[in-house]
Structure formats: structure tokens, C-alpha cells
Design a protein around this motif. Structure first.
Motif, mmCIF file in Angstrom:
data_model
loop_
_atom_site.group_PDB
_atom_site.id
_atom_site.type_symbol
_atom_site.label_atom_id
_atom_site.label_comp_id
_atom_site.label_asym_id
_atom_site.label_seq_id
_atom_site.Cartn_x
_atom_site.Cartn_y
_atom_site.Cartn_z
ATOM 1 N N GLN A 175 98.919 49.572 75.225
ATOM 2 C CA GLN A 175 99.620 50.776 75.875
ATOM 3 C C GLN A 175 98.842 52.017 75.339
ATOM 4 O O GLN A 175 98.165 52.748 75.885
ATOM 5 C CB GLN A 175 101.006 50.840 75.866
ATOM 6 C CG GLN A 175 101.602 52.364 76.281
ATOM 7 C CD GLN A 175 101.339 52.551 77.787
ATOM 8 O OE1 GLN A 175 101.052 51.588 78.576
ATOM 9 N NE2 GLN A 175 101.576 53.810 78.386
ATOM 10 N N ALA A 178 95.475 52.035 76.496
ATOM 11 C CA ALA A 178 95.521 52.309 78.203
ATOM 12 C C ALA A 178 95.786 53.779 78.325
ATOM 13 O O ALA A 178 95.186 54.366 79.560
ATOM 14 C CB ALA A 178 96.610 51.594 79.071
ATOM 15 N N ILE A 179 96.273 54.528 77.262
ATOM 16 C CA ILE A 179 96.537 55.774 77.758
ATOM 17 C C ILE A 179 95.448 56.591 77.098
ATOM 18 O O ILE A 179 95.355 57.997 76.898
ATOM 19 C CB ILE A 179 97.846 56.626 77.241
ATOM 20 C CG1 ILE A 179 98.379 56.382 75.629
ATOM 21 C CG2 ILE A 179 99.014 56.074 78.196
ATOM 22 C CD1 ILE A 179 99.358 56.937 75.428
ATOM 23 N N GLY A 180 94.403 56.163 76.519
ATOM 24 C CA GLY A 180 93.242 56.701 75.959
ATOM 25 C C GLY A 180 93.008 57.173 74.566
ATOM 26 O O GLY A 180 92.461 57.847 74.041
ATOM 27 N N GLN B 81 94.199 59.399 82.157
ATOM 28 C CA GLN B 81 95.572 58.828 82.566
ATOM 29 C C GLN B 81 95.579 58.412 84.017
ATOM 30 O O GLN B 81 96.429 58.277 84.687
ATOM 31 C CB GLN B 81 96.516 59.938 82.459
ATOM 32 C CG GLN B 81 96.718 60.591 81.125
ATOM 33 C CD GLN B 81 96.906 59.513 80.099
ATOM 34 O OE1 GLN B 81 97.435 58.611 80.326
ATOM 35 N NE2 GLN B 81 96.367 59.690 78.778
ATOM 36 N N GLY B 107 104.749 56.397 78.078
ATOM 37 C CA GLY B 107 103.999 56.388 79.376
ATOM 38 C C GLY B 107 103.254 57.962 79.501
ATOM 39 O O GLY B 107 102.239 58.459 80.049
ATOM 40 N N ARG B 158 107.589 52.644 82.982
ATOM 41 C CA ARG B 158 106.599 53.691 82.126
ATOM 42 C C ARG B 158 105.314 53.744 82.771
ATOM 43 O O ARG B 158 104.686 54.619 82.489
ATOM 44 C CB ARG B 158 106.465 52.518 80.791
ATOM 45 C CG ARG B 158 105.254 53.169 79.871
ATOM 46 C CD ARG B 158 105.175 52.481 78.566
ATOM 47 N NE ARG B 158 104.435 51.113 78.911
ATOM 48 C CZ ARG B 158 104.176 50.287 77.682
ATOM 49 N NH1 ARG B 158 104.554 50.574 76.596
ATOM 50 N NH2 ARG B 158 103.399 49.420 78.059
ATOM 51 N N GLN B 162 103.666 57.498 83.788
ATOM 52 C CA GLN B 162 102.270 57.842 83.399
ATOM 53 C C GLN B 162 101.284 58.464 84.576
ATOM 54 O O GLN B 162 100.217 58.862 84.376
ATOM 55 C CB GLN B 162 101.593 56.491 82.915
ATOM 56 C CG GLN B 162 100.411 56.789 82.211
ATOM 57 C CD GLN B 162 99.545 55.413 81.643
ATOM 58 O OE1 GLN B 162 100.070 54.526 81.480
ATOM 59 N NE2 GLN B 162 98.362 55.576 81.566
#
Lengths: 307, 267
Positions: A175, A178-180, B81, B107, B158, B162
């Protein structure tokens, strides 16, 4: 007013008497500070499953200490470079061979440690191997205190600033990616604060026992709570108390400081393992029993209904 | 305000992945995941489904080829994102000391400052997401104290928090009861209608035709991709799941390339 109960007087003496010595005051606050730093980091290390990595770093710093003394630079710098270098070496060997990680860690850290032993017996210096191995907080020098404070201070600041990201990295690195977020960067951040903490704890616990200060407080807290914030608090209280009382014990009983700190930590661990309200051995046993009783009752019920 | 187009596709361009034990997990995989549709990624165990997933999410670096999301390289898309990910249940440490609320808040980290201090808007989004999957009442629970379906919904929340336009779900229906499966499917269909790009990996063949608009059949490479009605044929399924000689697979994958890269294998 003379209203101390008679029985409390020896305890009061027990606490105050050592404080007339400057070295004791110093030892107490330095080990309390080290306890704080270790406690905070230990929550992350336990959750990430990096205790073996901590063990590896603590052994790998030995040649660094020797080389630093030989070159006349602060021991913390040498220790950090070798400790961190060992983790890089571990990562490299792991990516280039088909070996499993525990084997790689075992090969690398013992190699570093053995090199340290060879160097310490060959290079003429006033390093006492015993002090590196088991710590010497009662005789800690002003310089060493400064190095401990700097290493510990950097660790605390880094963790405080990145605490949420590091927690996410421990929990779910995918994760984080995944959010950079830069997970590679966080991997090395966590490794370097681990090495820094070990450097900070070197004088207090010694390299053999430092891993206990990095794993036990977090483990105690993990058995007692399901919330990370509370885990940090419990871990810190357990660790700082053990450090302070352990130092007292070592003075009064004339025993090793690092040893008594870790014995206290281990006692706390055993207590929480047995009595923890939810994850303790007793609680689990109790749940199993009451569950079993329920089943039995249920079965009887079925039996009665059938007959 | 929004610099990126609201509808984003995933373009997998000729990807090959070799693991360190020299096993070829995926070769010459090419496909497009269309925006505003639910796409199923189907194949037998060990066919490279999760490898393709990991390549799309940037968790592993393919030895050849590239992935573009809405025209961006994966890392750039993630920094913006654009991509949310719902992991498989067995990838999560359920004993970790975090609450459902904490997990959903994770998220939102990409929208926060360096210290990750949530703004009122972040809290609002988290609550909205929790409500949308009907998990608001469970927000203070430690994640291990949830049932299988609730766990899935927490991680779905989550992904919602995001606000990624692209959502990847890895085996979302394993260990989930029929009722929860239906609710997840309903939610996915709503998200699709809002223009999200949704990719679901699954081996539950039965439910695919009920909600997946498009299907990608995978076995070491992309064997077929296109509208579910066209790809989900007996022939294709046998080719994907039956023991097919590698020779024929290669033959299929090396068919003359048409402008729209991976062709839809006609029935």
C-alpha cells in the motif's frame, strides 16, 4: 515533619543513597534515555519482524568500534558505518544468491563480529572488549554520553517525523508503494535508525544484550494492547522503568548493569505473557475452558433433546 | 482543477517477467484494461495472474515491457493517487495493532503533508468510505476482530478513501460468503458507473459473466481479451485451463500483430 513510615525509610535510602554519586546520576539518566529510544524503535522492529536484523547489526558494529579508536574518530561513527554496512551486505548477498535470509544474516554478522575480535586483539588500543560486549554505563565518559545523545536524538527525531509512514511500511509495504511512497527509502531509514539506536545503546547494554532492549519492550506492549499508540506508551514505560531500576539494582547488588536491566525486562515480559488480559496464557486458557464448558452444555442439551 | 482525464485505462505493453530461479512467470503479455468497465483477470493457479497484478501495481519490475496507466508510467500514476489496490486476505498481517479506521486512513496519506496529520476533509472521506461499505460501526475494531467479509470491506473502504480512478482487486471473493460477494459486486458496479477502471483477479468462473464487462484470459501470457460475451467461450476456456502444449500457446501469442496489439481471439 517526620511522618515517613518506618518501613519506607530503607526504601527511601535505597533510592536516594546512590544519587550522592555523580556517576550514578549520570548512569541513571543515560540508561533511561537509551531505554526511551529503544522502546520507541522496538515497537516498529517487533511488528516488522526485524529482531534478527537487530541482532546482526549489534554484532557487526564491533570492528567499527575498533577501527574508530585506531583512527581516533568518535566510536559512534565507526560503529554506525559498520552496522549499516552489514545490513547493506546482507541485502546484497541475499539478492545475488539463492540463500534464505536467515542464513545470509548468520553468515554476514558472524563474519563482521569475528573480524572485530581479530582486530581488537591485534590493534593496540585501550578498548576493553568486555565493555563493548556487556556495556559499561557506570563508567561512561562525557564524550560517550554526547555520542549516545546524538545517535538517540537523531533516531527519535526521524521516527517522530516519519512515524505514520514507517507504520504503514511495517504493516503494508505494498500500500505504501501504491500511494507513491518511496519504500526503498523507508527500508533504509528504518535500517539506519536501527543501527543508530544500537550505537546509542552500546554503552548501556553492550552488544550482546542490546537486542533485548530492542525486542522485549515492544513484545511486552504487543501482548498487552491492540492499539499502536498505546503500544508505544506501554513499551516506553516498561523500558524506562527497567533501565532505571536495573541501574539501581546493579549498584546495590554490585552486578552487571546491562544484565540487571535485561533481567527486569524479561521478568516484565513473563508477567505480561502470563497475565495479559487478552493475549496472556491465563486469559487464553480461561477462554478455552469457558468455551469448552459451553460446548459441553450444548452437547448435553442436544443429548437431552434427542432422548 | 483536475489535470488528469477522469477516465483512465491500463495499457500492458508486451511484458515479460522472469523470477530469480529462472522461471518464466509471464511472457509477452499485452492487453488493455478499459476505463468505465469491470474487467476480470482469469486463469488457473500459477498462470501469472498475481505476477501481472504486481507488475501493474509496480510491486515488481518486469524484465521486459512496460505498463501505462492513463498514459503515465505506474510510479507517476501512483504519486497522483490514481491507483488503489485491495490486497488478498492472506497478504495482510491481521494481528497488526491497527483499527479499521486507521487502515482506511492509510488510503489518505498521499493527500496529507509530510507528518500525515489528517485534515477534516480526510476524516470526512474516511467516514464516507466506511459508510459506503457499511463498516462505520466497526471502525474502532482491531482488524483481526472482523469476519472474512468485513475484512474485505474494510480494505475496499481504504481503496475508496484513496479516491483512485483505477482499482485493482486481488481475489476479492475468496473466503467471503455469498451475501458479501453480492454486496461487493454491487459496489463495483456502482463504481464502474462512476467511471472507475476496475480490474478483478478471480478464479470464480461462475460469477464472471454476471458482472464483468470484459475478461482477460491468462496463462503465462494473455490468451484472449475483450468483451466477456466474446472471450468467455468454451474453446478459450479450454485453452486457458486445459493442459495446452506450449507450442500452441506460443503460436497464438505470436499471431501477426494487429494495430490494436493483443487481438481478441475469435471463437
Amino acid at each position: 515533619m517526620n511522618d515517613f513510615p518506618i518501613a519506607a525509610l530503607p526504601l527511601w535510602d535505597w533510592i536516594v543513597e546512590p544519587l550522592q554519586y555523580g556517576f550514578m546520576i549520570q548512569a541513571i539518566w543515560v540508561s533511561a534515555f537509551v531505554g526511551l529510544v529503544c522502546a520507541v524503535l522496538s515497537c516498529y522492529i517487533t511488528l516488522k519482524g526485524w529482531s534478527l536484523m537487530g541482532d546482526a547489526i549489534s554484532h557487526a558494529v564491533v570492528p567499527g568500534v575498533v577501527v574508530a579508536y585506531a583512527l581516533n574518530i568518535p566510536f559512534a561513527i565507526g560503529a554506525f558505518l559498520f552496522g549499516f554496512g552489514a545490513t547493506v551486505a546482507i541485502g546484497y548477498v541475499k539478492s545475488k544468491t539463492r540463500l534464505k535470509e536467515d542464513a545470509v544474516i548468520g553468515v554476514v554478522f558472524t563474519g563482521f563480529f569475528a573480524l572485530g575480535l581479530v582486530l581488537v586483539t591485534k590493534i593496540p588500543s585501550n578498548i576493553d572488549l568486555f565493555h563493548i560486549l556487556f556495556g559499561n554505563v557506570l563508567g561512561i565518559s562525557r564524550q560517550d554520553i554526547i555520542q549516545t545523545l546524538i545517535a538517540g536524538g537523531i533516531t527519535l527525531a526521524l521516527i517522530l517525523l516519519r512515524r505514520k509512514d514507517l507504520l504503514l511500511f511495517c504493516f503494508d509495504p505494498n500500500q505504501a508503494k501504491a500511494i507513491g511512497l518511496n519504500t526503498q527509502g523507508m527500508y533504509y531509514t528504518l535500517l539506519s535508525v536501527l543501527a543508530l539506536t544500537i550505537v546509542a545503546a552500546l554503552q548501556t547494554a553492550g552488544i550482546i544484550l542490546v537486542i533485548s532492549m530492542l525486542v522485549t519492550p515492544g513484545s511486552i506492549a504487543y501482548l498487552l494492547t491492540d492499539r499502536f499508540d498505546r503500544m508505544l506508551i506501554i513499551s516506553t514505560i516498561a523500558s524506562v522503568c527497567s533501565c532505571v531500576f536495573g541501574t539501581y539494582l546493579s549498584y546495590h547488588l554490585d552486578v552487571s548493569t546491562g544484565g540487571s536491566i535485561v533481567v527486569l525486562l524479561t521478568l516484565l515480559f513473563i508477567l505480561s505473557m502470563v497475565f495479559a488480559p487478552k493475549y496472556g496464557v491465563l486469559a487464553q486458557e480461561f477462554r478455552k475452558r469457558s468455551h469448552g464448558a459451553f460446548e459441553e452444555k450444548h452437547n448435553q442439551q442436544v443429548f437431552i433433546n434427542k432422548s | 482543477m483536475q489535470a488528469t482525464p477522469p477516465r483512465l485505462d491500463i495499457f500492458v505493453d508486451n511484458i515479460s517477467v522472469t523470477y530469480s530461479n529462472a522461471r518464466l512467470a509471464l511472457y509477452n503479455a499485452t492487453c488493455t484494461v478499459e476505463p468505465g468497465a469491470i474487467t476480470a483477470l482469469v486463469g488457473p493457479n500459477g498462470c501469472g495472474k498475481s505476477t501481472l497484478f504486481k507488475s501493474i501495481m509496480g510491486f515488481l519490475q518486469p524484465s521486459q515491457g512496460q505498463v501505462r496507466v492513463g498514459g503515465f508510467p505506474v510510479q507517476k500514476a501512483q504519486k497522483r493517487q490514481l491507483m488503489a489496490y485491495v490486497p488478498q486476505s492472506d497478504e495482510v498481517d491481521w494481528n497488526f495493532p491497527v483499527s479499521v479506521f486507521d487502515v482506511v486512513m492509510m488510503g489518505r496519506y498521499g493527500y496529507m503533508n509530510v507528518l500525515r496529520i489528517p485534515a477534516p476533509k480526510d476524516r470526512r472521506r474516511v467516514m464516507e468510505s466506511l459508510e459506503r461499505v457499511d463498516m462505520a460501526d466497526f471502525r474502532h475494531r482491531q482488524i483481526g476482530e472482523l469476519s472474512g467479509g468485513q475484512k474485505k470491506r474494510a480494505f475496499l473502504a481504504r481503496a475508496l478513501a484513496q479516491e483512485g480512478k483505477v482499482i485493482l482487486l486481488d481475489e476479492p471473493f475468496t473466503g467471503v460468503d455469498v451475501k458479501t460477494e453480492k454486496r461487493i459486486i454491487d459496489l463495483l458496479m456502482q463504481l464502474r458507473d462512476e467511471g472507475h477502471t476496475i480490474l478483478v483477479s478471480t478464479h470464480d468462473l461462475a460469477s464472471i459473466s454476471t458482472f464483468c464487462d470484459r475478461t482477460i484470459l491468462l496463462n503465462r501470457t494473455v490468451l484472449a481479451s475483450g468483451a466477456t460475451a466474446d472471450t468467455f467461450t468454451a474453446d478459450n476456456l479450454e485453452m486457458t485451463f486445459g493442459g495446452l502444449p506450449v507450442g500452441r500457446v506460443r503460436q497464438i501469442s505470436q499471431r501477426p500483430k494487429q494495430p490494436s496489439h493483443q487481438t481478441e481471439v475469435d471463437a
